[in-house]
Design a protein around this motif. Sequence first.
Motif, PDB file in Angstrom:
ATOM      1  N   PHE A   1     -11.860   7.049  -1.425  1.00 18.24           N
ATOM      2  CA  PHE A   1     -10.683   6.214  -1.674  1.00 18.24           C
ATOM      3  C   PHE A   1     -10.986   5.125  -2.703  1.00 18.24           C
ATOM      4  CE2 PHE A   1      -8.766   7.890   2.294  1.00 18.24           C
ATOM      5  CZ  PHE A   1      -7.499   8.166   1.793  1.00 18.24           C
TER       6      PHE A   1
ATOM      7  N   ARG B   1       1.911   6.434  -7.109  1.00 18.94           N
ATOM      8  CA  ARG B   1       0.715   7.072  -7.685  1.00 18.94           C
ATOM      9  C   ARG B   1       0.344   8.340  -6.918  1.00 18.94           C
ATOM     10  NH1 ARG B   1       2.240   4.132 -10.972  1.00 18.94           N
ATOM     11  NH2 ARG B   1       1.174   2.372 -11.943  1.00 18.94           N
TER      12      ARG B   1
ATOM     13  N   THR C   1      -7.187   5.545 -10.439  1.00 20.57           N
ATOM     14  CA  THR C   1      -5.744   5.304 -10.413  1.00 20.57           C
ATOM     15  C   THR C   1      -5.398   4.063 -11.217  1.00 20.57           C
ATOM     16  OG1 THR C   1      -5.524   6.369  -8.254  1.00 20.57           O
ATOM     17  CG2 THR C   1      -3.766   4.876  -8.908  1.00 20.57           C
ATOM     18  N   ALA C   2      -6.233   3.032 -11.125  1.00 25.98           N
ATOM     19  CA  ALA C   2      -5.997   1.839 -11.934  1.00 25.98           C
ATOM     20  C   ALA C   2      -6.126   2.139 -13.420  1.00 25.98           C
ATOM     21  CB  ALA C   2      -6.972   0.735 -11.524  1.00 25.98           C
TER      22      ALA C   2
ATOM     23  N   VAL D   1       0.839  -1.206   0.000  1.00 20.12           N
ATOM     24  CA  VAL D   1       0.000   0.000   0.000  1.00 20.12           C
ATOM     25  C   VAL D   1       0.870   1.251   0.000  1.00 20.12           C
ATOM     26  CG1 VAL D   1      -1.638   1.347   1.372  1.00 20.12           C
ATOM     27  CG2 VAL D   1      -1.989  -1.108   1.068  1.00 20.12           C
TER      28      VAL D   1
ATOM     29  N   VAL E   1      -1.026  -2.136 -10.916  1.00 21.04           N
ATOM     30  CA  VAL E   1      -0.865  -1.916  -9.475  1.00 21.04           C
ATOM     31  C   VAL E   1       0.618  -2.031  -9.168  1.00 21.04           C
ATOM     32  CG1 VAL E   1      -1.492  -2.664  -7.160  1.00 21.04           C
ATOM     33  CG2 VAL E   1      -3.135  -2.903  -9.030  1.00 21.04           C
TER      34      VAL E   1
ATOM     35  N   HIS F   1      -8.526  13.156  -6.252  1.00 21.50           N
ATOM     36  CA  HIS F   1      -9.400  12.921  -5.105  1.00 21.50           C
ATOM     37  C   HIS F   1     -10.410  14.040  -4.909  1.00 21.50           C
ATOM     38  CE1 HIS F   1      -6.798  15.729  -2.833  1.00 21.50           C
ATOM     39  NE2 HIS F   1      -7.799  15.841  -1.988  1.00 21.50           N
TER      40      HIS F   1
ATOM     41  N   VAL G   1      -3.345  10.295  -7.202  1.00 22.70           N
ATOM     42  CA  VAL G   1      -4.248  10.342  -6.053  1.00 22.70           C
ATOM     43  C   VAL G   1      -4.538  11.785  -5.671  1.00 22.70           C
ATOM     44  CG1 VAL G   1      -4.497   9.769  -3.606  1.00 22.70           C
ATOM     45  CG2 VAL G   1      -3.514   8.096  -5.189  1.00 22.70           C
TER      46      VAL G   1
ATOM     47  N   ALA H   1      -9.092   4.836  -6.177  1.00 22.32           N
ATOM     48  CA  ALA H   1      -8.431   3.583  -6.564  1.00 22.32           C
ATOM     49  C   ALA H   1      -8.830   3.177  -7.973  1.00 22.32           C
ATOM     50  CB  ALA H   1      -8.782   2.483  -5.565  1.00 22.32           C
TER      51      ALA H   1
ATOM     52  N   VAL I   1       2.295   1.700  -3.456  1.00 21.83           N
ATOM     53  CA  VAL I   1       1.293   2.163  -4.422  1.00 21.83           C
ATOM     54  C   VAL I   1       1.047   3.663  -4.269  1.00 21.83           C
ATOM     55  CG1 VAL I   1      -1.146   2.021  -5.059  1.00 21.83           C
ATOM     56  CG2 VAL I   1       0.164  -0.072  -4.693  1.00 21.83           C
TER      57      VAL I   1
END
Length: 403
Positions: free
Chosen positions: A304, A264, A311-312, A257, A329, A272, A268, A308, A260
């Motif tokens: 979040f 990223r 972000t993917a 985590v 990832v 966000h 993020v 996510a 990641v």
Amino acid sequence: MRNRYLDLLRFLAIVRVVVYHVTGWATLTLVFPAMSVMFALAGSLMAASLHRWGPGAVVRRLRRLLPSLWVLAAVFVPAMLLTGLPLSPRVLLWLFPIADPPANGWGAIALSVIWYLRDYLWFVLASPVALWLFRRAPVPTLIAPYALLAAAELGLLPALPVALHQFGLYFGAWLLGFAHQAGMLRRLTHRVLVPVALALASAGAAWIVTHPGPRGYDLNDNPLGNALWSAAFVLVLLGRGPASAPWVDLSAAFGRVVTVFNRRALTVYLWHMPFVVALTPLVDVVGWSHQDPLGLAIRVALVFALVALVTALVGWVEDVAARRPPELVPGRARPAPATVRPPAAGRVGEPATVHASAAGRVGEPATGRPAAAGTVDGPVTGRAAVPAPRAVREPETVEISAG
């Protein structure tokens, strides 16, 4: 070798920023002044890049910074143009935000975090000269941004441009990153660092208490208090933090985590806030106010989750910008590269043992297929390979290197 302690700080800073924007809790800005920490870490990284690459580090940093912004702009600028944003040459600032790029009503809120990239860009462009000054006069260079901000807040410079005001607010943290990269903060003794940190924290706290903003004691409403309070935090976090933090990876899941979020970070951060704004109507629909802990927890989880997802979809742009192989990832453990070790010298007639990465079982004899590169077709002596007599020749043994 990455410093996992710095990775951990960046992870905590990003999570704190997202949670703050969802909850609006001013206390979070005091408990962990995330923006100054992020600028300090970026300053340390920039100083290291300048040391290695010279002025070319500026281009390298911009190359890694801008593509993620362009992806965001490709989605939101057309949407804003279709909902009332006038088309003008200033729209080009979304490609290179040396000044605030234009936005319409909803876009100005959803994309309000763009100021961070604007300041980041200014600081990157100023870094070659700033590092040159810092190396020659570190203490005066460090003090200069705080003195500039104090003069502005005390009314001595009432017409200070926005750019210089932001330099006063956050460039001091960036320069503390320079000091960290040079090892200066770690070399400070407790007799120096502790009193300086306490003095900065006390001055910042006094200013915050006597100059509350519209949201109370929120650092974002109090530039001078923010700068002083944050400087104390950065001094302690970087000056007395561990040289590394291998314990971050004791839990494989937590270490992944942290990786990641670091790989990223820009994605993020940029994405966000649009989701925070999009979920705000839920307050009126289901009553998840800022006083409802369960509702806030659900909103944080939803933000979040949406971050996510996006972000993917587009986070791999950060890999391309950094010239890394793109990953869906990041942080997947990569197998160690196979090595081909030369066979040891032996007696004539002994079979060669080949170490190679190949599909098969340990000790499996080679088949009649052509030998792969790196195999030895015949026994080996200390000088040259000599074919063994057919009557006594044994099959080769292929060992699979551990991956």
